[in-house]
Design a protein around this motif. Structure first.
Motif, PDB file in Angstrom:
ATOM      1  N   LEU A 111       0.870  -1.172   0.000  1.00 36.26           N
ATOM      2  CA  LEU A 111       0.000   0.000   0.000  1.00 36.26           C
ATOM      3  C   LEU A 111       0.904   1.218   0.000  1.00 36.26           C
ATOM      4  O   LEU A 111       1.794   1.341   0.855  1.00 36.26           O
ATOM      5  N   ALA A 112       0.717   2.116  -0.953  1.00 37.69           N
ATOM      6  CA  ALA A 112       1.554   3.311  -1.046  1.00 37.69           C
ATOM      7  C   ALA A 112       0.736   4.555  -0.722  1.00 37.69           C
ATOM      8  O   ALA A 112      -0.367   4.729  -1.239  1.00 37.69           O
ATOM      9  N   PHE A 113       1.276   5.379   0.152  1.00 39.47           N
ATOM     10  CA  PHE A 113       0.701   6.683   0.454  1.00 39.47           C
ATOM     11  C   PHE A 113       1.590   7.737  -0.190  1.00 39.47           C
ATOM     12  O   PHE A 113       2.803   7.734   0.023  1.00 39.47           O
ATOM     13  N   ARG A 131       4.146  -2.654   3.423  1.00 41.66           N
ATOM     14  CA  ARG A 131       4.072  -3.978   2.804  1.00 41.66           C
ATOM     15  C   ARG A 131       3.965  -5.030   3.901  1.00 41.66           C
ATOM     16  O   ARG A 131       4.678  -4.979   4.902  1.00 41.66           O
ATOM     17  N   ARG A 132       3.064  -5.964   3.679  1.00 42.25           N
ATOM     18  CA  ARG A 132       2.919  -7.087   4.595  1.00 42.25           C
ATOM     19  C   ARG A 132       3.090  -8.357   3.786  1.00 42.25           C
ATOM     20  O   ARG A 132       2.415  -8.569   2.785  1.00 42.25           O
ATOM     21  N   ASP A 184       8.754   1.153   3.627  1.00 38.61           N
ATOM     22  CA  ASP A 184       9.812   1.596   2.716  1.00 38.61           C
ATOM     23  C   ASP A 184      10.968   0.600   2.644  1.00 38.61           C
ATOM     24  O   ASP A 184      12.140   0.973   2.639  1.00 38.61           O
ATOM     25  N   GLY A 185      10.629  -0.689   2.629  1.00 37.92           N
ATOM     26  CA  GLY A 185      11.626  -1.732   2.476  1.00 37.92           C
ATOM     27  C   GLY A 185      12.348  -2.139   3.738  1.00 37.92           C
ATOM     28  O   GLY A 185      13.182  -3.039   3.712  1.00 37.92           O
ATOM     29  N   LYS A 186      12.060  -1.494   4.853  1.00 38.81           N
ATOM     30  CA  LYS A 186      12.718  -1.826   6.119  1.00 38.81           C
ATOM     31  C   LYS A 186      11.752  -2.645   6.976  1.00 38.81           C
ATOM     32  O   LYS A 186      10.632  -2.227   7.233  1.00 38.81           O
ATOM     33  N   THR A 187      12.192  -3.817   7.426  1.00 39.42           N
ATOM     34  CA  THR A 187      11.363  -4.666   8.277  1.00 39.42           C
ATOM     35  C   THR A 187      11.161  -3.981   9.627  1.00 39.42           C
ATOM     36  O   THR A 187      12.105  -3.468  10.222  1.00 39.42           O
TER      37      THR A 187
END
Length: 92
Positions: free
Chosen positions: A43-45, A56-57, A69-72
């Motif tokens: 999902l992008a805001f 992201r899940r 943003d790619g960071k867990t």
């Protein structure tokens, strides 16, 4: 009627952090298409300044992970950041 509306709503609910037990399935592993081991929803805001923040899940081998943003990140950090955008997930 089979057009996938429920699947779309489950995907949106999943990416905003709703627990899998509150979706139509009881377990994370049931959210993945039969025969697959991995799935994800992003999902992008887009902020007023044009910056994009991507939530992201993922499901990998029946385990859910969260990233921004790619960071867990932890589930709590993920939900807090969503809340900063006015997205609340405590629906039940």
């Amino acid at each position: 009627n089979g057009s996938g509306k429920s699947n779309l709503m489950d995907a949106i609910s999943f990416v905003v952090g709703v627990r899998s037990s509150h979706l139509r399935s009881g377990q994370v592993s049931e959210l993945v298409t039969t025969g697959e081991k991995n799935a994800y929803v992003s999902l992008a805001f887009v902020q007023p300044n044009g910056n994009e923040i991507v939530f992201r899940r993922d499901i990998k081998n029946a385990q859910a992970t969260y990233s921004i943003d790619g960071k867990t990140v932890t589930s709590a950090a993920y939900l807090d950041r969503l809340a900063s955008f006015g997205v609340l997930t405590k629906t039940r």
